[in-house]
Each structure stands twice: as C-alpha cells, then as structure tokens.
Design a protein around this motif. Sequence first.
Motif: not given
Length: 174
Positions: A8, A2-4, A43, A158, A10-12, A171, A166-167
């Motif tokens: 903090d 997952v790219k940031m 995102h 996130s 997280m790109r979804l 994946k 998000a978490m």
Amino acid sequence: MVKMFNDDFMRLNISVLTVSDSRTEENDTSGDFLVDSIKSSGHNSVEKKIVVDNIYKIRESLSTWIADDRTQVIIVTGGTGFTERDSTPEAAEPLFDKKIDGFGELFRQLSYETIGTSTIQSRATAGLANDTLIFCVPGSTNACRQAWEQIICQQLDSRHKPCNFAMRLKKVTQ
C-alpha cells in the motif's frame, strides 16, 4: 511510474531546500534531518540544496523542481520568520496553484506547546504547484522534526486515512 515500498505504501520523490545565509553542507542539521527522515520513511530523497535567503534564488530552485519530472514534494527549511532577510513565504506562495491553509495553522498550534506565543512569528506555509507539494517550515532542527513527525510524514503516507496527498501528486519518471 511510482515505486511501491510495500503493498500500500507509495514511495514519493522528495527534494529538500535549505534557505540560509549561514548554513553550509557541514552544519545544515535541519536539511540533514529531513533527508534522513525522508529515507527512513521509505521515500526517495531526490536532491538537497542550500540557497541564500533571496526571493529570486529561492524561486529559481523551487521552479526548477516544480517543472522537473522527478520531484513530487519539496520541503523548504528556513526563511519563514520575521527578520528583514526572511523571504521564503514571499518566494513560494506566488508559485502555488492552491494554498494549504491548514498546514500553517496546525504547525503553529503544535508549536505553541513547545515555544508558546513565539509561534505567532512562524510563517510556515504550504501549497500545491503543478501537482508538486511544497512545505515551508522554520529552519531550526526542532521545528523540522515537529513538522515532519507530526504533520508531513503522515500526509505523505499513502496509507494514512481518511486522506493524504500521495495520490494527488504528479506522476514521475524514475
């Protein structure tokens, strides 16, 4: 992986499905609003598709994204009302491993402020299928705006506390 977006965030990876017998790429303002909002929030917009309001066509699109290794979140717009053709909840809910009851409840509570008692006819729903989050919202652009800005955007961030989705999502491969 997952790219940031920053330390903090997280790109979804999010896909948008418009359910309609009359919308086209030229007039799908709700789907376009969601794609623009996804991108402006940091995102990734994976795919946008329009299908007719048919249980099996809706399920086919949802199942494809649930099974793929890219889509983490699906937002469905349209087909959540009470007309004979509205079938999004019937298409989506059997696919859920877990239903997110609070989403529909909160959406209707917020909608009451703008559309009054007509909100009882909204069958907005959400759930988790194969660690893919699915939100089903009404087809109007205003309803999509309300769902995105007041609920979905926060729950996909996130950094949102005390909790967010998000978490919890699958994946993905990039």
